[in-house]
Design a protein around this motif. Structure first.
Motif, PDB file in Angstrom:
ATOM      1  N   ALA A  80      41.762  28.179  31.755  1.00 21.64           N
ATOM      2  CA  ALA A  80      42.309  28.993  32.844  1.00 21.64           C
ATOM      3  C   ALA A  80      42.936  30.281  32.321  1.00 21.64           C
ATOM      4  CB  ALA A  80      43.340  28.182  33.635  1.00 21.64           C
ATOM      5  N   THR A  81      43.386  30.280  31.065  1.00 21.13           N
ATOM      6  CA  THR A  81      44.026  31.474  30.500  1.00 21.13           C
ATOM      7  C   THR A  81      43.035  32.613  30.290  1.00 21.13           C
ATOM      8  OG1 THR A  81      43.711  30.544  28.290  1.00 21.13           O
ATOM      9  CG2 THR A  81      45.864  30.201  29.342  1.00 21.13           C
ATOM     10  N   ASP A  82      41.733  32.321  30.277  1.00 25.15           N
ATOM     11  CA  ASP A  82      40.711  33.353  30.116  1.00 25.15           C
ATOM     12  C   ASP A  82      40.280  33.974  31.447  1.00 25.15           C
ATOM     13  OD1 ASP A  82      40.693  32.882  27.408  1.00 25.15           O
ATOM     14  OD2 ASP A  82      38.945  31.562  27.473  1.00 25.15           O
ATOM     15  N   ASN A  83      40.664  33.365  32.565  1.00 26.55           N
ATOM     16  CA  ASN A  83      40.239  33.829  33.876  1.00 26.55           C
ATOM     17  C   ASN A  83      41.024  35.071  34.290  1.00 26.55           C
ATOM     18  OD1 ASN A  83      38.564  31.622  33.888  1.00 26.55           O
ATOM     19  ND2 ASN A  83      39.952  30.366  35.093  1.00 26.55           N
ATOM     20  N   THR A  84      40.360  35.963  35.029  1.00 17.63           N
ATOM     21  CA  THR A  84      41.007  37.194  35.459  1.00 17.63           C
ATOM     22  C   THR A  84      40.829  37.417  36.960  1.00 17.63           C
ATOM     23  OG1 THR A  84      39.023  38.453  34.873  1.00 17.63           O
ATOM     24  CG2 THR A  84      40.799  38.370  33.240  1.00 17.63           C
ATOM     25  N   LYS A  85      41.794  38.149  37.534  1.00 16.10           N
ATOM     26  CA  LYS A  85      41.710  38.606  38.916  1.00 16.10           C
ATOM     27  C   LYS A  85      41.323  40.079  38.879  1.00 16.10           C
ATOM     28  CE  LYS A  85      45.215  35.475  40.668  1.00 16.10           C
ATOM     29  NZ  LYS A  85      46.515  35.349  41.314  1.00 16.10           N
ATOM     30  N   LEU A  86      40.395  40.468  39.712  1.00 16.43           N
ATOM     31  CA  LEU A  86      39.878  41.829  39.748  1.00 16.43           C
ATOM     32  C   LEU A  86      40.248  42.459  41.088  1.00 16.43           C
ATOM     33  CD1 LEU A  86      36.277  40.821  38.634  1.00 16.43           C
ATOM     34  CD2 LEU A  86      38.153  41.502  37.143  1.00 16.43           C
ATOM     35  N   SER A  87      40.673  43.719  41.073  1.00 14.85           N
ATOM     36  CA  SER A  87      40.961  44.416  42.331  1.00 14.85           C
ATOM     37  C   SER A  87      40.838  45.916  42.116  1.00 14.85           C
ATOM     38  CB  SER A  87      42.356  44.070  42.850  1.00 14.85           C
ATOM     39  OG  SER A  87      43.352  44.502  41.949  1.00 14.85           O
ATOM     40  N   GLY A  88      40.634  46.620  43.219  1.00 19.74           N
ATOM     41  CA  GLY A  88      40.526  48.064  43.130  1.00 19.74           C
ATOM     42  C   GLY A  88      40.366  48.695  44.494  1.00 19.74           C
ATOM     43  N   SER A  89      40.500  50.006  44.517  1.00 18.24           N
ATOM     44  CA  SER A  89      40.325  50.754  45.761  1.00 18.24           C
ATOM     45  C   SER A  89      39.774  52.133  45.434  1.00 18.24           C
ATOM     46  CB  SER A  89      41.653  50.873  46.505  1.00 18.24           C
ATOM     47  OG  SER A  89      42.603  51.548  45.709  1.00 18.24           O
ATOM     48  N   GLN A  90      39.087  52.732  46.414  1.00 19.79           N
ATOM     49  CA  GLN A  90      38.493  54.040  46.235  1.00 19.79           C
ATOM     50  C   GLN A  90      38.667  54.867  47.508  1.00 19.79           C
ATOM     51  OE1 GLN A  90      36.346  51.151  45.811  1.00 19.79           O
ATOM     52  NE2 GLN A  90      37.133  51.065  43.733  1.00 19.79           N
ATOM     53  N   ILE A 106      35.801  61.753  44.364  1.00 18.43           N
ATOM     54  CA  ILE A 106      36.162  60.342  44.464  1.00 18.43           C
ATOM     55  C   ILE A 106      37.371  60.087  43.570  1.00 18.43           C
ATOM     56  CG2 ILE A 106      35.406  57.961  44.110  1.00 18.43           C
ATOM     57  CD1 ILE A 106      32.499  59.085  44.166  1.00 18.43           C
ATOM     58  N   VAL A 107      38.321  59.315  44.065  1.00 17.60           N
ATOM     59  CA  VAL A 107      39.428  58.823  43.250  1.00 17.60           C
ATOM     60  C   VAL A 107      39.512  57.315  43.480  1.00 17.60           C
ATOM     61  CG1 VAL A 107      41.201  59.277  45.000  1.00 17.60           C
ATOM     62  CG2 VAL A 107      41.861  59.105  42.601  1.00 17.60           C
ATOM     63  N   GLY A 108      39.736  56.567  42.401  1.00 16.59           N
ATOM     64  CA  GLY A 108      39.784  55.119  42.527  1.00 16.59           C
ATOM     65  C   GLY A 108      40.632  54.477  41.458  1.00 16.59           C
ATOM     66  N   THR A 109      41.013  53.241  41.716  1.00 17.71           N
ATOM     67  CA  THR A 109      41.761  52.452  40.736  1.00 17.71           C
ATOM     68  C   THR A 109      41.069  51.114  40.541  1.00 17.71           C
ATOM     69  OG1 THR A 109      43.203  51.449  42.387  1.00 17.71           O
ATOM     70  CG2 THR A 109      43.971  53.483  41.372  1.00 17.71           C
ATOM     71  N   ASN A 110      41.124  50.613  39.339  1.00 17.31           N
ATOM     72  CA  ASN A 110      40.632  49.281  38.990  1.00 17.31           C
ATOM     73  C   ASN A 110      41.743  48.564  38.245  1.00 17.31           C
ATOM     74  OD1 ASN A 110      37.882  49.622  39.880  1.00 17.31           O
ATOM     75  ND2 ASN A 110      37.608  50.956  38.119  1.00 17.31           N
ATOM     76  N   GLU A 111      41.947  47.294  38.574  1.00 19.51           N
ATOM     77  CA  GLU A 111      42.991  46.531  37.906  1.00 19.51           C
ATOM     78  C   GLU A 111      42.462  45.141  37.561  1.00 19.51           C
ATOM     79  OE1 GLU A 111      47.383  46.902  38.839  1.00 19.51           O
ATOM     80  OE2 GLU A 111      46.871  45.011  39.818  1.00 19.51           O
ATOM     81  N   ILE A 112      42.736  44.710  36.342  1.00 16.78           N
ATOM     82  CA  ILE A 112      42.366  43.383  35.877  1.00 16.78           C
ATOM     83  C   ILE A 112      43.650  42.684  35.447  1.00 16.78           C
ATOM     84  CG2 ILE A 112      41.085  42.070  34.155  1.00 16.78           C
ATOM     85  CD1 ILE A 112      39.166  44.462  33.968  1.00 16.78           C
ATOM     86  N   LYS A 113      43.908  41.512  36.034  1.00 12.80           N
ATOM     87  CA  LYS A 113      45.091  40.718  35.683  1.00 12.80           C
ATOM     88  C   LYS A 113      44.631  39.361  35.166  1.00 12.80           C
ATOM     89  CE  LYS A 113      48.267  42.545  39.150  1.00 12.80           C
ATOM     90  NZ  LYS A 113      49.100  42.207  40.302  1.00 12.80           N
ATOM     91  N   GLY A 116      47.297  33.959  36.896  1.00 11.67           N
ATOM     92  CA  GLY A 116      48.651  33.433  36.791  1.00 11.67           C
ATOM     93  C   GLY A 116      49.667  34.443  36.302  1.00 11.67           C
ATOM     94  N   SER A 117      49.238  35.684  36.024  1.00  9.83           N
ATOM     95  CA  SER A 117      50.136  36.721  35.536  1.00  9.83           C
ATOM     96  C   SER A 117      50.338  37.774  36.624  1.00  9.83           C
ATOM     97  CB  SER A 117      49.543  37.390  34.295  1.00  9.83           C
ATOM     98  OG  SER A 117      50.331  38.479  33.895  1.00  9.83           O
ATOM     99  N   THR A 118      51.512  38.383  36.640  1.00 10.83           N
ATOM    100  CA  THR A 118      51.776  39.444  37.614  1.00 10.83           C
ATOM    101  C   THR A 118      51.571  40.830  37.008  1.00 10.83           C
ATOM    102  OG1 THR A 118      54.128  39.389  37.042  1.00 10.83           O
ATOM    103  CG2 THR A 118      53.418  38.058  38.932  1.00 10.83           C
ATOM    104  N   SER A 119      51.487  40.914  35.688  1.00 13.36           N
ATOM    105  CA  SER A 119      51.297  42.225  35.058  1.00 13.36           C
ATOM    106  C   SER A 119      49.805  42.463  34.789  1.00 13.36           C
ATOM    107  CB  SER A 119      52.084  42.309  33.755  1.00 13.36           C
ATOM    108  OG  SER A 119      51.633  41.316  32.860  1.00 13.36           O
ATOM    109  N   ALA A 120      49.418  43.727  34.817  1.00  9.22           N
ATOM    110  CA  ALA A 120      48.016  44.085  34.620  1.00  9.22           C
ATOM    111  C   ALA A 120      47.628  43.977  33.158  1.00  9.22           C
ATOM    112  CB  ALA A 120      47.762  45.497  35.122  1.00  9.22           C
ATOM    113  N   ALA A 121      46.506  43.336  32.878  1.00  3.37           N
ATOM    114  CA  ALA A 121      45.958  43.321  31.529  1.00  3.37           C
ATOM    115  C   ALA A 121      45.316  44.674  31.250  1.00  3.37           C
ATOM    116  CB  ALA A 121      44.932  42.207  31.388  1.00  3.37           C
ATOM    117  N   ARG A 122      44.756  45.277  32.307  1.00  4.18           N
ATOM    118  CA  ARG A 122      44.166  46.607  32.189  1.00  4.18           C
ATOM    119  C   ARG A 122      44.180  47.260  33.565  1.00  4.18           C
ATOM    120  NH1 ARG A 122      38.311  46.587  30.374  1.00  4.18           N
ATOM    121  NH2 ARG A 122      37.705  47.286  32.413  1.00  4.18           N
ATOM    122  N   LYS A 123      44.607  48.521  33.616  1.00  7.79           N
ATOM    123  CA  LYS A 123      44.620  49.270  34.864  1.00  7.79           C
ATOM    124  C   LYS A 123      44.052  50.655  34.590  1.00  7.79           C
ATOM    125  CE  LYS A 123      47.442  50.436  38.814  1.00  7.79           C
ATOM    126  NZ  LYS A 123      48.722  50.281  39.472  1.00  7.79           N
TER     127      LYS A 123
END
Length: 135
Positions: A80-90, A106-113, A116-123
């Motif tokens: 489960a520690t390897d799993n990520t949540k993906l989100s973004g908007s454009q 175009i302007v957009g954001t991508n976020e990978i968490k 189980g974590s609240t902080s972004a691994a990559r944004k």
């Protein structure tokens, strides 16, 4: 023998509805991949991605404005520690210079968490602009 064997499935479904003044759209993409070592046959990589996106576009004269967002998960392995949540908007705007030529921005954001974590691994924040001409 060297190399690896990759097995994968991709399912993609989408729909749009034209309201006249605006167009609504939605898609769902599900991809499952499994990479196995060619010599041992032992599974080395797993990926189970499921992403849903929704958006709206609205023409206003020569301009077309659009907004969309997506959310999903990548189950990378049995851990489960390897799993990520993906989100973004454009947000985007397209300006028709003529019937065959347009400008876009175009302007957009991508976020990978990590799951189980609240902080972004990559944004990331991404911007693009350009000129399109159809022949």
């Amino acid at each position: 023998t060297s190399g690896a064997k990759i097995d994968g499935n991709l399912n993609w479904i989408g729909a749009s509805y034209d309201l006249g003044a605006a167009k609504l759209f939605a898609t769902n993409v599900a991809r499952k991949d499994k990479t196995s070592a060619a010599i041992t046959g032992v599974q080395t990589t797993n990926s189970d991605v499921n992403v849903t996106s929704m958006g709206v576009s609205a023409p206003m004269g020569a301009y077309t404005f659009a907004a969309s967002f997506y959310t999903g998960k990548n189950k990378a392995s049995a851990l489960a520690t390897d799993n990520t949540k993906l989100s973004g908007s454009q947000l985007s705007v397209n300006y028709a210079l003529s019937k065959r030529t347009s400008l876009y921005a175009i302007v957009g954001t991508n976020e990978i968490k990590l799951d189980g974590s609240t902080s972004a691994a990559r944004k990331e924040t991404l911007n693009a602009f350009g000129l399109v001409h159809s022949f």
